[in-house]
Design a protein around this motif. Structure first.
Motif, short mmCIF file in Angstrom:
data_model
loop_
_atom_site.label_atom_id
_atom_site.label_comp_id
_atom_site.label_asym_id
_atom_site.label_seq_id
_atom_site.Cartn_x
_atom_site.Cartn_y
_atom_site.Cartn_z
N LEU A 204 -47.42 -38.69 -81.98
CA LEU A 204 -47.79 -37.34 -82.79
C LEU A 204 -49.19 -36.80 -82.59
O LEU A 204 -49.32 -35.85 -83.54
CB LEU A 204 -47.57 -37.68 -84.26
CG LEU A 204 -45.96 -37.99 -84.82
CD1 LEU A 204 -45.81 -38.57 -85.91
CD2 LEU A 204 -45.25 -36.79 -84.72
N GLN A 205 -49.79 -37.19 -81.96
CA GLN A 205 -51.18 -36.84 -81.77
C GLN A 205 -51.16 -35.71 -80.59
O GLN A 205 -50.47 -35.74 -79.69
CB GLN A 205 -52.32 -37.73 -81.21
CG GLN A 205 -53.66 -37.12 -81.36
CD GLN A 205 -54.69 -38.25 -80.87
OE1 GLN A 205 -54.49 -39.38 -80.40
NE2 GLN A 205 -55.98 -38.08 -81.63
N TYR A 212 -49.39 -33.56 -85.12
CA TYR A 212 -48.31 -32.64 -85.28
C TYR A 212 -47.70 -33.17 -86.83
O TYR A 212 -48.07 -34.56 -86.92
CB TYR A 212 -47.56 -32.97 -84.20
CG TYR A 212 -47.75 -32.24 -82.78
CD1 TYR A 212 -47.91 -30.80 -82.91
CD2 TYR A 212 -47.62 -33.03 -81.66
CE1 TYR A 212 -48.60 -30.34 -81.67
CE2 TYR A 212 -48.23 -32.32 -80.54
CZ TYR A 212 -48.23 -31.22 -80.57
OH TYR A 212 -48.58 -30.36 -79.51
N ASP A 213 -46.74 -32.46 -87.29
CA ASP A 213 -46.20 -33.03 -88.67
C ASP A 213 -45.09 -33.89 -88.48
O ASP A 213 -45.30 -35.02 -89.09
CB ASP A 213 -45.49 -31.74 -89.10
CG ASP A 213 -44.81 -32.06 -90.63
OD1 ASP A 213 -45.84 -32.50 -91.42
OD2 ASP A 213 -43.78 -32.04 -90.73
N ASN A 214 -44.19 -34.25 -87.25
CA ASN A 214 -43.35 -34.87 -87.33
C ASN A 214 -42.39 -35.19 -86.01
O ASN A 214 -42.63 -33.92 -85.30
CB ASN A 214 -42.22 -34.73 -88.56
CG ASN A 214 -41.39 -33.27 -88.00
OD1 ASN A 214 -40.39 -33.43 -87.41
ND2 ASN A 214 -41.59 -32.15 -88.82
N LYS A 224 -44.27 -29.03 -84.77
CA LYS A 224 -45.57 -28.69 -84.35
C LYS A 224 -46.61 -28.10 -85.27
O LYS A 224 -47.57 -27.75 -85.11
CB LYS A 224 -45.31 -27.88 -83.12
CG LYS A 224 -44.98 -28.79 -81.75
CD LYS A 224 -45.11 -27.95 -80.66
CE LYS A 224 -44.71 -28.74 -79.34
NZ LYS A 224 -45.04 -27.90 -77.84
N ALA A 225 -46.16 -28.03 -86.53
CA ALA A 225 -47.10 -27.67 -87.57
C ALA A 225 -48.17 -28.72 -87.78
O ALA A 225 -48.06 -29.91 -87.57
CB ALA A 225 -46.55 -27.64 -89.06
N ILE A 226 -49.28 -28.00 -88.04
CA ILE A 226 -50.55 -28.95 -87.79
C ILE A 226 -51.47 -28.70 -89.41
O ILE A 226 -51.60 -27.61 -89.84
CB ILE A 226 -51.60 -28.64 -86.88
CG1 ILE A 226 -50.85 -28.82 -85.54
CG2 ILE A 226 -52.78 -29.36 -86.82
CD1 ILE A 226 -51.80 -28.52 -84.27
N ASN A 230 -52.95 -34.57 -92.40
CA ASN A 230 -52.30 -35.47 -91.47
C ASN A 230 -53.48 -35.93 -90.56
O ASN A 230 -53.75 -37.25 -90.21
CB ASN A 230 -51.53 -34.89 -90.60
CG ASN A 230 -49.91 -34.79 -91.32
OD1 ASN A 230 -49.89 -35.69 -92.28
ND2 ASN A 230 -49.34 -33.83 -90.87
N THR A 231 -54.45 -34.90 -90.28
CA THR A 231 -55.69 -35.47 -89.48
C THR A 231 -56.56 -36.22 -90.31
O THR A 231 -57.12 -37.28 -89.94
CB THR A 231 -56.49 -34.22 -89.15
OG1 THR A 231 -55.64 -33.47 -88.13
CG2 THR A 231 -57.78 -34.54 -88.34
#
Length: 354
Positions: A204-205, A212-214, A224-226, A230-231
């Motif tokens: 997912l990095q 990325y989201d999932n 690909k939502a960021i 998550n970071t």
């Protein structure tokens, strides 16, 4: 270095008072999900006017941070007691549901339970109260029911939904496992943390070092939502791993994530996504500061915070931005941010706060 301003401390107390005045229902004892009654959601034939569990997760962590900087505050136990209305002992392992169980329990989300576990273990570290160590252990046990070997490992997002494995359930999963290792020194927790950490980085990095989201289990396509949170969890995971192992590669990775996220999320001087998402990234920045003394991440975040304090606050002392509504989860996020900046302004020169 210490500031005499107490600007953020004043903002923190004002916001907490506004939350209690506007969101806490004195009749039921529950919290409202939205300030505007017309925006409280109807689902499954029931009007869900009270808070989703997620917002109480935000309040749980926020009130712990308030207690860190205000010794007279006595808040976390009250939020924890409120969370018990969401407790669902259903098999295979007890956990907390998304809504008040006796009204309409709904789904159980692994990430919601992980946020509770993280806050509980933070409280245990601060107070030594084993109630909260037991809570962390229970949340670890629940989250591990999300694990299987599809896609090589990783945790699902919510119970009985096998569509995707998400950074928002794997990043905090690493932290729960690492904090359980710190609390017990049991190798199995560290092994779990590294297993989930390595899987999340692999799957997912992003090429620039964000997340990325999932990932979908059926075809391995990437959502690909960021998002900043998550970071944030993966950044803080690296800081914990550096502290536990002493391996410099984790500190270097944390700095890499901090650099990438600073430009992406704060390069334009304002919050790119919700306050609570940003609160989770701030956890990573603040933790990194113990080992990497560059204040640029905090100061970059501060520009966005000060802009929000100037432009997003209503006459009631509440916050909304980017077309969002006055909801509890974002206020929990802003309260945590202000509590963390109260600590920062007491220990570092942050410049002008007005």
């Amino acid at each position: 270095m210490k500031s005499d301003d107490d600007f953020y401390k004043s903002e923190m107390h004002n916001l907490h008072s506004a939350i209690e005045t506007n969101f806490h229902d004195s009749i039921s004892g529950y919290y409202f999900v939205e300030l505007d009654p017309t925006k409280r959601e109807t689902k499954f034939g029931h009007k869900r006017e009270y808070s989703w569990l997620w917002a109480l997760c935000a309040m749980f962590e926020a009130t712990n941070e308030v207690e860190k900087v205000d010794q007279n505050a006595d808040l976390v136990d009250g939020i924890f007691n409120n969370i018990q209305h969401y407790y669902d002992p259903a098999p295979p392992v007890p956990g907390y549901g998304e809504y008040i169980v006796k009204l309409n329990k709904g789904q159980r989300y692994y990430d919601d339970n992980q946020w509770i576990g993280i806050a509980g273990l933070e409280i245990y570290e601060r107070t030594g109260d084993t109630t909260y160590l037991d809570l962390g252990k229970a949340m670890y046990d629940f989250m591990m029911t999300a694990y299987d070997t599809k896609l090589g490992g990783g945790l699902y997002w919510r119970e009985n939904d096998f569509e995707s494995k998400n950074t928002c359930s794997n990043g905090p999963g690493v932290i729960v496992a690492l904090k359980m290792y710190k609390a017990t020194n049991k190798q199995a927790y560290l092994d779990t943390a590294l297993m989930i950490y390595n899987w999340t980085n692999e799957k997912l990095q992003t090429p620039t070092g964000l997340f990325y989201d999932n990932i979908k289990t059926e075809d391995e396509s990437i959502g690909k939502a960021i998002y900043s949170y998550n970071t944030g969890t993966m950044l803080q995971s690296n800081v914990y791993l550096y502290e536990i192992t002493g391996d410099e590669k984790y500190l270097k990775e944390a700095i890499k994530l901090a650099d990438s996220s600073l430009e992406y999320f704060y390069g334009n001087g304002q919050f790119r996504d919700g306050y609570w998402f940003n609160a989770v990234l701030l956890r990573g920045y603040q933790h990194l500061l113990k080992h990497h003394k560059d204040l640029k991440y905090i100061l970059g975040f501060k520009k966005a915070l000060d802009k929000a304090l100037t432009e997003d606050k209503s006459d009631k002392g509440l916050f909304a931005s980017n077309g969002s509504t006055y909801n509890l989860v974002e206020h929990g996020g802003m309260l945590e941010i202000l509590a963390r900046f109260t600590h920062l302004e007491d220990n570092y020169d942050l410049g002008n706060s007005k």
